[in-house]
Design a protein around this motif. Structure first.
Motif, PDB file in Angstrom:
ATOM      1  N   TRP A   1      17.994  86.434  14.875  1.00 48.36           N
ATOM      2  CA  TRP A   1      18.064  86.013  13.555  1.00 48.36           C
ATOM      3  C   TRP A   1      19.066  87.082  13.154  1.00 48.36           C
ATOM      4  CZ3 TRP A   1      14.648  83.065  10.629  1.00 48.36           C
ATOM      5  CH2 TRP A   1      13.755  83.049  11.034  1.00 48.36           C
ATOM      6  N   CYS A   2      18.991  88.145  13.414  1.00 48.80           N
ATOM      7  CA  CYS A   2      20.183  89.461  12.818  1.00 48.80           C
ATOM      8  C   CYS A   2      21.698  88.667  12.932  1.00 48.80           C
ATOM      9  CB  CYS A   2      19.681  90.510  13.188  1.00 48.80           C
ATOM     10  SG  CYS A   2      18.824  91.619  12.680  1.00 48.80           S
ATOM     11  N   TRP A   3      22.080  87.832  14.528  1.00 51.44           N
ATOM     12  CA  TRP A   3      23.541  87.745  15.066  1.00 51.44           C
ATOM     13  C   TRP A   3      23.431  86.632  13.513  1.00 51.44           C
ATOM     14  CZ3 TRP A   3      27.586  89.249  16.913  1.00 51.44           C
ATOM     15  CH2 TRP A   3      28.321  88.372  17.499  1.00 51.44           C
ATOM     16  N   PHE A   4      22.962  85.816  13.786  1.00 52.93           N
ATOM     17  CA  PHE A   4      23.270  84.378  13.140  1.00 52.93           C
ATOM     18  C   PHE A   4      22.870  84.450  11.688  1.00 52.93           C
ATOM     19  CE2 PHE A   4      20.737  81.952  16.615  1.00 52.93           C
ATOM     20  CZ  PHE A   4      22.263  81.966  17.190  1.00 52.93           C
ATOM     21  N   LEU A   5      22.126  85.898  11.058  1.00 49.47           N
ATOM     22  CA  LEU A   5      22.558  86.176   9.913  1.00 49.47           C
ATOM     23  C   LEU A   5      24.155  86.910   9.719  1.00 49.47           C
ATOM     24  CD1 LEU A   5      19.306  87.111   8.702  1.00 49.47           C
ATOM     25  CD2 LEU A   5      20.409  85.426   7.819  1.00 49.47           C
ATOM     26  N   PHE A   6      24.227  87.680  10.088  1.00 47.70           N
ATOM     27  CA  PHE A   6      25.279  88.152  10.115  1.00 47.70           C
ATOM     28  C   PHE A   6      26.434  87.354  10.091  1.00 47.70           C
ATOM     29  CE2 PHE A   6      29.194  89.926  13.174  1.00 47.70           C
ATOM     30  CZ  PHE A   6      29.758  91.234  12.619  1.00 47.70           C
ATOM     31  N   LEU A   7      26.786  86.245  10.975  1.00 45.95           N
ATOM     32  CA  LEU A   7      27.927  85.849  11.563  1.00 45.95           C
ATOM     33  C   LEU A   7      27.571  84.475  10.446  1.00 45.95           C
ATOM     34  CD1 LEU A   7      27.099  83.790  15.330  1.00 45.95           C
ATOM     35  CD2 LEU A   7      29.166  85.087  14.539  1.00 45.95           C
ATOM     36  N   ALA A   8      27.063  84.694   9.516  1.00 45.81           N
ATOM     37  CA  ALA A   8      27.297  82.920   9.025  1.00 45.81           C
ATOM     38  C   ALA A   8      27.755  84.452   7.530  1.00 45.81           C
ATOM     39  CB  ALA A   8      25.526  83.005   8.372  1.00 45.81           C
ATOM     40  N   VAL A   9      27.208  85.829   7.406  1.00 46.55           N
ATOM     41  CA  VAL A   9      27.776  87.076   6.420  1.00 46.55           C
ATOM     42  C   VAL A   9      28.480  86.910   6.356  1.00 46.55           C
ATOM     43  CG1 VAL A   9      28.132  88.797   5.201  1.00 46.55           C
ATOM     44  CG2 VAL A   9      25.629  87.949   5.993  1.00 46.55           C
ATOM     45  N   LEU A  10      29.884  87.226   7.543  1.00 44.92           N
ATOM     46  CA  LEU A  10      31.227  87.320   8.432  1.00 44.92           C
ATOM     47  C   LEU A  10      31.836  85.950   8.005  1.00 44.92           C
ATOM     48  CD1 LEU A  10      32.918  89.173  10.098  1.00 44.92           C
ATOM     49  CD2 LEU A  10      32.312  87.674  11.919  1.00 44.92           C
ATOM     50  N   GLY A  11      31.495  84.377   8.314  1.00 45.22           N
ATOM     51  CA  GLY A  11      31.707  83.409   7.615  1.00 45.22           C
ATOM     52  C   GLY A  11      31.872  83.546   6.347  1.00 45.22           C
ATOM     53  N   ARG A  12      31.050  83.955   5.188  1.00 43.82           N
ATOM     54  CA  ARG A  12      31.505  84.092   4.307  1.00 43.82           C
ATOM     55  C   ARG A  12      32.084  84.891   3.732  1.00 43.82           C
ATOM     56  NH1 ARG A  12      31.294  79.930  -0.193  1.00 43.82           N
ATOM     57  NH2 ARG A  12      30.909  81.166  -1.763  1.00 43.82           N
TER      58      ARG A  12
END
Length: 203
Positions: A156-167
């Motif tokens: 869960w933390c990794w996918f949230l991080f990827l979305a934030v990074l992409g944003r």
């Protein structure tokens, strides 16, 4: 605590390598007009990983290893979905050429694509079930619970991080102008993954 740390390290090792699932979640962080609009991809990918982890811990790896037909069906679905997603990604509208509403995929598409790259990727499924499932047999009761929770938490933390990074990258003008090329590279990566699955299944 030892089981929890083991679960975290193991989950990070499986989820960190660049793959279609990670690329898709990151892409949604870049292309969606807001972070909230990218959450369907994040939540769906996380739920799918959670499901796979729970199945792995419950011993489904034994079932998968025992039925060759199941592996063949999983492989077939994976190849079809990767080819389809590659085609969609290749033909997607580049960022910056139109407004946010037309260039971003819908919530339904996000959920469908996230499910396909999570559950119909044979190597990801077999790695999760095989590695996490095999490792979980060393623990019982509370230790197994903490091991499982650690794996799920990392996902869960990794996918949230990827979305934030992409944003964050998506807000940069230069990066957004390059995203048309990134879409093409992502599509090629998906097609190569499909070819690799075909090749590996014939060996």
């Amino acid at each position: 605590m030892q089981a929890f740390i083991h679960g975290m390290v193991l989950a990070m090792g499986l989820i960190l390598p660049l793959g279609v699932q990670n690329l898709f979640v990151f892409t949604q962080g870049v292309t969606q007009p807001s972070f909230l609009r990218a959450l369907p991809a994040v939540i769906t990918a996380s739920i799918c990983d959670t499901l796979l982890i729970l199945l792995a811990v419950e011993g489904i790896s034994v079932f998968v290893a025992s039925f060759v037909l199941f592996k063949i069906l999983l492989l077939t679905f994976g190849i079809i979905f990767l080819c389809y997603m590659g085609w969609i990604t290749w033909n997607s509208i580049p960022v910056g050429t139109t407004n946010d509403e037309t260039k971003s995929v819908t919530m339904k598409q996000q959920i469908l694509f996230a499910v396909s790259v999570s559950l119909f990727n044979p190597h990801a499924v077999l790695d999760t079930i095989g590695v996490i499932g095999t490792s979980s047999i060393h623990y019982v009761e509370k230790e197994k619970l903490f091991f499982t929770l650690a794996c799920i938490l990392i996902s869960w933390c990794w996918f949230l991080f990827l979305a934030v990074l992409g944003r964050g990258f998506g807000k940069r003008k230069g990066f957004r102008q390059m995203f048309g090329l990134i879409n093409k590279v992502s599509a090629v990566f998906m097609w190569l993954s499909a070819l690799y699955m075909i090749f590996s299944s014939t060996i």
